[in-house]
Design an enzyme around this catalytic site. Structure first.
Site, PDB file in Angstrom:
ATOM      1  N   GLY A  21       0.470  -0.862  -0.148  1.00  0.00           N
ATOM      2  CA  GLY A  21       0.088   0.087  -0.312  1.00  0.00           C
ATOM      3  C   GLY A  21       0.953   1.570  -0.177  1.00  0.00           C
ATOM      4  N   ILE A  24      -1.462   4.260  -1.110  1.00  0.00           N
ATOM      5  CA  ILE A  24      -2.222   4.760   0.288  1.00  0.00           C
ATOM      6  C   ILE A  24      -1.097   5.342   0.484  1.00  0.00           C
ATOM      7  CG2 ILE A  24      -4.520   4.510   1.334  1.00  0.00           C
ATOM      8  CD1 ILE A  24      -5.015   3.747  -2.093  1.00  0.00           C
ATOM      9  N   CYS A 386     -17.333   3.258 -22.007  1.00  0.00           N
ATOM     10  CA  CYS A 386     -16.544   2.945 -23.070  1.00  0.00           C
ATOM     11  C   CYS A 386     -16.921   1.490 -23.809  1.00  0.00           C
ATOM     12  CB  CYS A 386     -15.169   2.742 -23.136  1.00  0.00           C
ATOM     13  SG  CYS A 386     -13.756   3.211 -24.349  1.00  0.00           S
ATOM     14  N   LEU A 387     -15.944   0.430 -23.988  1.00  0.00           N
ATOM     15  CA  LEU A 387     -16.524  -0.422 -24.516  1.00  0.00           C
ATOM     16  C   LEU A 387     -18.467  -0.921 -24.352  1.00  0.00           C
ATOM     17  CD1 LEU A 387     -16.052  -3.226 -26.389  1.00  0.00           C
ATOM     18  CD2 LEU A 387     -15.443  -4.630 -24.348  1.00  0.00           C
ATOM     19  N   HIS A 512     -14.183   7.693 -19.893  1.00  0.00           N
ATOM     20  CA  HIS A 512     -14.235   7.043 -18.717  1.00  0.00           C
ATOM     21  C   HIS A 512     -14.201   8.333 -17.602  1.00  0.00           C
ATOM     22  CE1 HIS A 512     -11.951   3.538 -20.235  1.00  0.00           C
ATOM     23  NE2 HIS A 512     -11.834   4.205 -21.257  1.00  0.00           N
ATOM     24  N   GLU A 514     -14.632   7.362 -14.361  1.00  0.00           N
ATOM     25  CA  GLU A 514     -14.389   6.859 -13.454  1.00  0.00           C
ATOM     26  C   GLU A 514     -13.189   7.765 -13.370  1.00  0.00           C
ATOM     27  OE1 GLU A 514     -14.935   5.248 -16.283  1.00  0.00           O
ATOM     28  OE2 GLU A 514     -13.188   4.147 -16.970  1.00  0.00           O
TER      29      GLU A 514
END
Ligand code: GLN
Length: 541
Positions: A21, A24, A386-387, A512, A514
């Site tokens: 991590g 993070i 997208c796809l 995208h 996201e």
């Protein structure tokens, strides 16, 4: 608050194992410094030879994260943006491939005439330059550099050497944080410090003394263990920081604050603590995340099934959106290859919302197309990314427009109805690396569309990563039958968003979204998708 005099450089290295991590921890420390009023950016240096992760299999390396300027980067940059609400760029992710490419190009240009070009100094100089580049613009108080891989790997060596040199050159303006694992041996009922000691010894062999140790552990480290680690690793005991396992990555900044990681950093680097970090918004987010009032099941249908790292940004965006709706998302990851006509209702029947993921290639495509059909016919909220959008278009063409065998030319070059086709500017491209339509592009939103009511903006900017597009020669047919192009790229006239008229929530986006959802600004499309899924659940209860 004003800028400090010299940019400070903080390096985060990892020892013992990978997946501890580092991304993070780096993002959490950056968050705490940012919350104290410092300007911060984070960079990831990856020791592999690919120029970028765009050509890497998500099986191995997780999702490829795309920045505003169109760089295909490591997924940790997604964490940096989501935690800090900043924008990153190509300069924030450098690989060994990129370093070597630049050095070799310079050699061919004759920039090193007369020299034998070597790892030291040429490669290490190039690494140092790409670290300092972010600080040179004088924009940031802190540049955090996360070194991918594990110390001791052959491929990490030039990076550790570059850190050694920078530490030597910069003195107090530079700090090394080493992240290690303190494993708990259940049989002995003991936490073990030896791997950490060895990892620090490896660093010392390379000439780098870490200033701070962050110890990942599943059990609390008591003071005597901290003291032991400090003694054997030449570190003040206040600089041995515990990083306890936690159920949410969004908890880590608060855990690090409790452990005073930011204060230790500021003290070591001789800087003012300034005010106590204002993390009130973050805490509100975390409180809502941990105390949901409702829950819903959302299906994420993708080629990679359970491999969560392959869909990192989508999953985090759903978490952000769930939090805004005070709702826990029970995410069901379904491998599209496993879906067929016979089992589809069994697999999808308990879902209140369906998201079909981005992807490449033929594998699992039929399951995705069937899923789009299931969501459309059963009026279940559908979000195609997208796809995922392309699959919704193919399904509509086949089953509503009666264009039998309609397809994307990515999957079938011989299709009689290429409703998704390769973009004009892509036709001549033969090289695979970094050649897609990448990065941020504008999109005009049609008034009176569902997406307009979501974005509440006439023009948006979203990030792309694809080669294929909606084929405009079929647009009238689609619109006459109820699938509307509600978002269009103003420069190239490309269809960027489709939506259905006679469906509660059916949206497909060529971009995208996201990549742009952050804790501070959850993405409106995800927020409204979750809201629609909640409504669907209430209606069908
Ligand atoms: N494979 C599709 C294309 O290249 C979709 C890409 C994606 O989902 N990111 O257009």
């Amino acid at each position: 608050m004003g800028r400090i005099k010299d940019t400070k450089y903080i390096f985060v290295t990892g020892g013992v194992t990978s997946s501890l991590g580092k991304g993070i921890i780096s993002a959490s420390l950056a968050k705490l410094l940012q919350a104290r009023g410092y300007t911060v950016t984070i960079q990831k240096l990856d020791p592999y030879i690919n120029i970028d992760p765009g050509t890497l299999n998500p099986y191995e390396h997780g999702e490829c994260y795309v920045t505003e300027d169109g760089a295909e980067t490591d997924l940790d940059l997604g964490h940096y943006e989501r935690f800090l609400n900043i924008r990153t760029s190509q300069a924030n992710n450098v690989t060994t491939g990129r370093i070597y490419k630049s050095v070799i190009e310079k050699e061919r240009k004759g920039e090193y005439l007369g020299d034998t070009v070597q790892v030291i100094p040429h490669i290490t100089d190039e690494i140092k330059q790409s670290i300092k580049l972010l600080g040179e613009k004088n924009q940031y108080d802190f540049v955090l550099t996360e070194i991918g891989g594990t110390v001791g790997d052959i491929e990490s060596l030039p990076y550790v050497e570059a850190i050694r040199q920078l530490k030597y050159e910069m003195g107090k303006n530079c700090l090394v944080i080493h992240l290690t694992l303190v494993p708990y041996l259940a049989a002995a009922k003991e936490l073990k410090t030896k791997p950490t000691q060895h990892s620090v010894k490896t660093m010392l062999e390379y000439g780098v003394q870490p200033d701070i140790l962050v110890c990942r552990t599943e059990k609390h480290l008591n003071q005597s263990i901290k003291d032991k680690i400090a003694l054997f690793c030449n570190i003040d005991n206040s600089s041995v920081i515990e990083s306890l396992d936690t159920n949410s990555i969004y908890n880590v900044p608060l855990l690090m604050q409790k452990e005073e990681l930011d204060r230790v950093v500021l003290k070591k680097i001789n800087l003012d603590f300034r005010e106590v970090p204002d993390l009130s918004e973050w805490k509100t987010f975390l409180h809502r995340l941990e105390n949901p009032k409702k829950n819903i099941k959302i299906g994420l249908i993708g080629k990679y099934g359970e491999l969560i790292d392959s869909y990192k940004s989508i999953i985090e965006s759903l978490i952000h959106a769930g939090t805004v709706n005070d709702c826990k998302i029970d995410l069901k990851l379904i491998q599209s290859e496993q879906i067929n006509k016979k089992n589809i209702s069994d697999k999808l029947k308990d879902l209140s919302g369906i998201l079909v993921a981005p992807g490449f290639g033929n594998r699992g495509i039929d399951g995705k197309i069937l899923t789009a059909n299931y969501a459309r016919s059963n009026k279940i909220p559908f979000f195609g990314v997208c796809l995922g959008m392309q699959c919704a278009v193919i399904e509509f063409a086949r089953n509503v427009l009666n264009l039998k065998d309609a397809h994307s030319t990515e999957m079938n070059t011989e299709t009689p109805y290429p409703v998704i086709d390769i973009m004009e500017e892509q036709k001549k491209i033969t090289m695979k690396g970094g050649t897609m339509r990448l990065g941020s592009y504008p999109c005009d939103i049609k008034p009176q569309s569902k997406v307009f009511s979501i974005y509440k903006q006439k023009q948006i900017l979203e990030r792309h990563r694809h080669r294929y597009e909606f084929n405009n020669s079929y647009l009238d047919d689609f619109e006459n039958h109820g699938m509307k192009a509600s978002g269009i790229n103003p420069d190239a006239n490309l269809v960027e968003i489709i939506e259905l008229n006679n469906h509660p929530w059916f949206i497909g986006v060529q971009f995208h979204p996201e990549y742009k959802s952050t804790v501070a600004k959850p993405h409106p499309l995800f927020v409204k998708f979750v809201e629609a899924s909640l409504k669907y659940k209430q209606k069908t209860l």
